[in-house]
Design an enzyme around this catalytic site. Structure first.
Site, PDB file in Angstrom:
ATOM      1  N   TYR A 144       0.820  -1.209   0.000  1.00 37.92           N
ATOM      2  CA  TYR A 144       0.000   0.000   0.000  1.00 37.92           C
ATOM      3  C   TYR A 144       0.860   1.268   0.000  1.00 37.92           C
ATOM      4  CZ  TYR A 144      -4.716  -1.839   0.910  1.00 37.92           C
ATOM      5  OH  TYR A 144      -5.940  -2.442   0.809  1.00 37.92           O
ATOM      6  N   LYS A 189       2.864 -15.303   2.485  1.00 37.70           N
ATOM      7  CA  LYS A 189       3.058 -16.041   1.231  1.00 37.70           C
ATOM      8  C   LYS A 189       4.564 -16.320   1.146  1.00 37.70           C
ATOM      9  CE  LYS A 189       1.593 -17.726  -2.738  1.00 37.70           C
ATOM     10  NZ  LYS A 189       0.641 -18.860  -2.856  1.00 37.70           N
ATOM     11  N   ASP A 222      -3.190 -18.245   0.620  1.00 42.42           N
ATOM     12  CA  ASP A 222      -4.196 -18.930  -0.209  1.00 42.42           C
ATOM     13  C   ASP A 222      -4.906 -20.021   0.597  1.00 42.42           C
ATOM     14  OD1 ASP A 222      -1.760 -20.264  -0.193  1.00 42.42           O
ATOM     15  OD2 ASP A 222      -1.789 -20.808  -2.318  1.00 42.42           O
ATOM     16  N   ASP A 246      -6.577  -6.871   4.205  1.00 44.10           N
ATOM     17  CA  ASP A 246      -7.687  -6.192   3.531  1.00 44.10           C
ATOM     18  C   ASP A 246      -8.584  -7.225   2.861  1.00 44.10           C
ATOM     19  OD1 ASP A 246      -9.179  -4.025   2.390  1.00 44.10           O
ATOM     20  OD2 ASP A 246      -8.150  -4.413   0.495  1.00 44.10           O
ATOM     21  N   ASP A 250     -12.651  -8.833   4.113  1.00 41.69           N
ATOM     22  CA  ASP A 250     -13.888  -8.782   3.317  1.00 41.69           C
ATOM     23  C   ASP A 250     -14.458 -10.195   3.214  1.00 41.69           C
ATOM     24  OD1 ASP A 250     -13.674  -5.998   2.751  1.00 41.69           O
ATOM     25  OD2 ASP A 250     -14.419  -6.302   0.706  1.00 41.69           O
TER      26      ASP A 250
END
Ligand code: IPM
Ligand code: MN
Length: 355
Positions: A144, A189, A222, A246, A250
């Site tokens: 970001y 990751k 994942d 983020d 959601d």
């Protein structure tokens, strides 16, 4: 009773932002009345409305007002009016800049599954039952905030993390896990990204050395996205970098039945915090008075807890929301086929349970 004085900056922002913050302010006023506190509210500009009025998504006046406040309550920013990909200023820049300016590096996003909302979720009730998660999202680093480049033929966003940035958010997650069920899952990751390998070894170090009573597990993002809907009740505290947090929150909001239910607290090293629902400005329903105010009202509860140290008051607000939800006072997003109420009526249901 010794009342608490507090100055709270309200940044309504765009779309449904002002509608949902208005309900949270009414709830905070009810708390002040019931518990004998004095809260002073001060509104300032952020996002698209700030661009329209001042040319900047985060006017300097807003930054200084927030910097000296006890807490900041925020609605949402953004909308189609300002989303031209060639625009020089975007509403979202205001939100990112205020998080950075106040050094709010840890974003707490609790995911609570209310029994009355088991059917509002797209996930089976037997999978959801018992789910109670807090996601700790790193908020001021990573992709970001890295350097961005754009030419006619290519673009890049740099992802950087320092050991110190990872350590401080790992400590927030460690403390939280210690106060809960002592189980922490760190998400990265690390099979691909160098920043994730640094993340993994740094979190491992901090938790092993300083929180040896907390059980730590590492999970690839994942796989975490999959397990979050396969066995949500098995998670306690999750900690992850900015963008993974983020996206995963959601996803996690669907466990609660709606994006409109999830609150958040953005915290730094002091008591100053910024509190906002995790949803966006929902331009499609803005101005209609039908948005779900519970995520913002629950954010106000987090404000009482984390910035003002008012635990009993925070719980009173959370209980009032739980009461309203259990009596099926539902806005359209959670009402499925049943009758739905307005934003104001949902706010009233919480206020009435507090007075
Ligand atoms: C959130 C939002 C913001 C983010 C946007 C509006 C910049 O999606 O708070 O989750 O990506 O952090
Ligand atoms: Mn988001």
């Amino acid at each position: 009773m010794s009342g608490r004085k507090a100055r709270i900056v309200v940044l309504g922002g765009d779309g449904i932002g002002p509608e949902v913050t208005a309900e949270a302010v009414r709830v905070l006023e009810a708390v002040a009345q019931r518990f004998g506190h004095q809260f002073i509210f001060e509104s300032h500009l952020i996002g698209g409305i700030a661009i329209d009025e001042t040319g900047s998504a985060l006017p300097s006046q807003t930054v200084s007002a927030c910097g000296t406040a006890d807490a900041v309550l925020l609605g949402a920013v953004g909308g189609p009016k300002w989303s031209d990909p060639n625009a020089k200023v975007r509403p979202e820049q205001g939100l990112l800049a205020i998080r950075k300016a106040l050094n709010l590096f840890a974003n707490l996003r609790p995911v609570t599954v209310y029994p009355a909302l088991l059917d509002a979720s797209t996930i089976k009730p037997e999978v959801l039952r018992g789910t109670d998660i807090v996601v700790v999202r790193e908020l001021t680093g990573g992709i970001y905030f890295g350097e961005k480049q754009r030419t006619a033929e290519s673009a890049s966003d740099l992802c950087t993390y320092t050991v110190a940035e990872i350590q401080r958010v790992a400590r927030v997650a460690g403390k939280l896990a210690r106060a809960r069920r002592k189980s922490l899952v760190s998400i990265d990751k690390a099979n691909v990204l160098e920043t994730s390998r640094l993340w993994r070894s740094t979190v491992e170090d901090v938790i092993r050395k300083e929180f040896s009573d907390v059980k730590l597990e590492h999970m690839l993002v994942d796989a975490a996205a999959m397990h979050l809907i396969r066995r949500p009740a098995s998670f306690d505290v999750m900690v992850t970098e900015n963008m993974f947090g983020d996206i995963l929150t959601d996803e996690a909001s669907m466990l609660a039945g709606s994006l409109g239910m999830l609150p958040s607290a953005s915290l730094g090293s002091g008591t100053l915090g910024l509190y906002e629902p995790i949803h966006g400005s929902a331009p499609d329903i803005a101005g209609k008075g039908i948005a779900n105010p519970y995520g913002t009202i629950l954010s106000a509860a987090l404000l009482l807890r984390h910035s003002l140290g008012l635990e009993e008051e925070a719980q009173a607000v959370e209980n009032a929301v739980a009461g309203a939800v259990s009596e099926r006072i539902f806005t359209a997003d959670i009402a499925s086929a049943g009758a739905s109420v307005s934003t104001r009526t949902a706010g009233d249901a919480v206020v009435n349970r507090l007075l």
